[in-house]
Design a protein around this motif. Structure first.
Motif, short mmCIF file in Angstrom:
data_model
loop_
_atom_site.label_atom_id
_atom_site.label_comp_id
_atom_site.label_asym_id
_atom_site.label_seq_id
_atom_site.Cartn_x
_atom_site.Cartn_y
_atom_site.Cartn_z
N VAL A 104 0.83 -1.21 0.00
CA VAL A 104 0.00 0.00 0.00
C VAL A 104 0.86 1.26 0.00
O VAL A 104 0.53 2.26 -0.64
CB VAL A 104 -0.94 0.02 1.21
N THR A 105 2.01 1.22 0.71
CA THR A 105 2.84 2.41 0.82
C THR A 105 3.88 2.53 -0.29
O THR A 105 4.38 3.63 -0.55
CB THR A 105 3.60 2.41 2.16
N TYR A 106 4.24 1.41 -0.93
CA TYR A 106 5.33 1.40 -1.93
C TYR A 106 6.62 1.93 -1.32
O TYR A 106 7.44 2.53 -2.02
CB TYR A 106 4.97 2.25 -3.15
N GLY B 195 6.04 7.22 -2.20
CA GLY B 195 6.86 6.02 -2.25
C GLY B 195 7.71 5.92 -3.51
O GLY B 195 7.69 6.78 -4.38
N HIS B 196 8.47 4.84 -3.60
CA HIS B 196 9.37 4.59 -4.73
C HIS B 196 9.48 3.07 -4.90
O HIS B 196 9.91 2.35 -3.99
CB HIS B 196 10.75 5.19 -4.44
N CYS B 197 9.06 2.57 -6.04
CA CYS B 197 9.09 1.12 -6.24
C CYS B 197 9.32 0.79 -7.71
O CYS B 197 9.23 1.64 -8.59
CB CYS B 197 7.80 0.47 -5.76
N GLY C 215 3.11 6.40 -20.14
CA GLY C 215 4.01 7.48 -19.78
C GLY C 215 4.77 7.26 -18.49
O GLY C 215 5.06 8.21 -17.78
N ILE C 216 5.09 6.01 -18.16
CA ILE C 216 5.83 5.72 -16.94
C ILE C 216 7.32 5.73 -17.24
O ILE C 216 7.77 5.09 -18.19
CB ILE C 216 5.44 4.34 -16.38
N LYS C 217 8.08 6.45 -16.43
CA LYS C 217 9.51 6.54 -16.65
C LYS C 217 10.16 5.16 -16.56
O LYS C 217 9.91 4.39 -15.66
CB LYS C 217 10.12 7.48 -15.60
N GLY C 218 10.99 4.87 -17.57
CA GLY C 218 11.74 3.63 -17.55
C GLY C 218 10.93 2.41 -17.92
O GLY C 218 11.34 1.29 -17.68
N ALA D 30 7.98 3.61 -10.38
CA ALA D 30 7.08 4.65 -9.90
C ALA D 30 7.74 5.34 -8.71
O ALA D 30 8.07 4.70 -7.72
CB ALA D 30 5.73 4.06 -9.48
N ARG D 31 7.93 6.66 -8.82
CA ARG D 31 8.57 7.41 -7.75
C ARG D 31 7.84 8.74 -7.55
O ARG D 31 7.59 9.46 -8.52
CB ARG D 31 10.04 7.69 -8.07
N GLY D 32 7.50 9.05 -6.29
CA GLY D 32 6.85 10.30 -5.99
C GLY D 32 5.45 10.42 -6.56
O GLY D 32 4.89 11.51 -6.65
N ARG D 33 4.84 9.31 -6.93
CA ARG D 33 3.51 9.34 -7.52
C ARG D 33 2.71 8.11 -7.10
O ARG D 33 1.94 7.55 -7.87
CB ARG D 33 3.61 9.42 -9.04
#
Length: 425
Positions: free
Chosen positions: A144-146, A235-237, A264-267, A358-361
């Motif tokens: 839930v938190t990533y 979070g960042h995952c 549009g997801i980075k990477g 996914a980071r900061g989103r």
């Protein structure tokens, strides 16, 4: 003339806000910078329907009631009993159907115990349940938190999430047929039926002179409004979507996909493979697995909703939080090790896969001493309102988007009516 309201952002929050405003009688225009609506609720195109992160609903909050009352949830899915029993935990690098005793005690305590806002979760949970249980619980709820260090967050915040997911009661989780993308489709239809003017590929750089709801990511709202205070912890995952078959000989030629570009997801990268004679899924594949060692998570899409994968294939998503100082490549290797446990032999069986970061989103995370009330306020003044998954509204992840959208809509309608009276006077 009807009261006029502008909604900026065509994701879940924006669509819900537009509908709520239109239901109140306002004239609504919704602007979306991308060519399609959906935001982070978008999914890849069939035959492999995968989302940006786990996408389920919990039917124990006002967000669900709002959707259900309007028939927007659609048909619900549930896994067959044989698949639902493939529920596992990773402990000491191995799969087990049983959580540790300390975690079971925490699940039972979730029915009546409360946790403090000011203290971090690891310290509080260690004092009441022991350090191993505290660490296992933080890793279990990382889905839930990533976040790779969920124990550093507010005890009240984490404990509330843990109780939602693990407390012993009738399960509130709901899977909707076709995933959240199907819900987005129904939201768009409902908005258009109510007369909402939907403007895709429309990027707004200046606010109009009437009540406006900014339903974008917090970073985009910060730039649009020029307000550096619009920040919150997130979070960042790393993510991995996998479609597999049990028959490696049935694999066809690789076909490049375009899902990464559309989301549009980075990477993010994709590749797809077509099957000629698909085989049934392996009975060893897990339905759900919580990684109590590292915070990873594994879930099937297709066991509960076969429409998300071609016949004879199974579709899974796995995520792994990135540790402080760790590269995404290192986190991805840990994620692939989890896949080795939950989808045995996946490298030889893969028919389609997609990886992302996914980071900061990934939704709001509350540090010790803060609650959802301390996040950026929905009402910004001068007829401007915020909606999204990192603002001051209760819930978790997508629920925050819906709940904040309804609050923003109510405020925008009041502001529009007040402005209309002032002009007429």
């Amino acid at each position: 003339m009807r009261d006029e309201i502008t909604v900026i952002g065509g994701g879940t929050a924006g669509l819900v806000a537009a509908i709520a405003c239109a239901e109140a009688g306002a004239r609504v225009t919704l602007h979306e910078a991308h060519a399609t609506l959906g935001g982070r609720a978008r999914a890849t195109a069939a035959p492999h329907v995968a989302h940006e992160g786990p996408h389920v609903f919990y039917a124990d909050g006002p967000h669900w009631s709002w959707l259900a009352d309007r028939g927007l949830t659609g048909r619900l899915c549930r896994p067959p009993v044989r698949d639902a029993l493939r529920f596992s935990f990773v402990r000491g690098g191995r799969l087990t159907p049983r959580p540790p005793a300390g975690l079971v005690r925490m699940m039972a305590a979730g029915l009546f115990r409360e946790a403090p806002v000011e203290e971090d979760f690891h310290t509080w949970a260690t004092r009441h349940f022991g350090e191993p249980a505290a660490r296992a619980a933080a890793n279990a709820i990382a889905v839930v938190t990533y976040d790779a260090d969920t124990g550093r967050l507010s005890a009240a915040f984490v404990w509330r999430l843990f109780r939602r997911v693990f407390a012993p009661r009738p399960p509130a989780v709901r899977w909707v047929a076709g995933g959240w993308q199907a819900v987005i489709g129904r939201l768009e239809i409902r908005a258009r039926q109510l007369g909402v003017r939907v403007e895709p590929s429309s990027r707004i750089t200046e606010l109009p002179g009437h009540p406006t709801i900014v339903a974008t990511e917090l970073s985009a709202a910060r730039a649009l409004l020029g307000d550096e205070s619009l920040r919150w912890e997130s979070g960042h995952c790393v993510l991995l979507d996998l479609a597999v078959t049990t028959d490696p000989a049935a694999r066809g030629a690789a076909v490049k996909g375009s899902a990464a570009k559309s989301l549009g997801i980075k990477g993010l990268g994709t590749k797809g493979l077509r099957l000629k004679n698909p085989a049934p899924r392996s009975p060893r594949d897990r339905f759900i697995a919580f990684d109590l060692d590292t915070g990873g998570f594994h879930e099937s899409y297709s066991m509960q909703d076969p429409s998300t994968a071609p016949p004879g294939e199974s579709l899974f998503q796995l995520d792994m939080p990135v540790r402080a100082g760790e590269s995404t490549a290192q986190a991805r290797r840990r994620l692939e090790a989890l896949a080795d446990l939950t989808v045995p032999g996946w490298r030889e069986r893969v028919t389609w896969q997609r990886g992302g970061t996914a980071r900061g989103r990934t939704g709001a995370l509350d540090l010790p001493g803060t609650t959802w009330r301390d996040r950026p306020a929905v009402e910004r003044g001068d007829g401007v309102f915020l909606a999204g998954d990192m603002v001051a509204a209760p819930g978790m992840r997508g629920e925050i988007s819906i709940n904040s959208a309804l609050r923003a809509a109510a405020g925008a309608v009041r502001a529009a009516k007040g402005r209309g009276r002032a002009v007429s006077a």
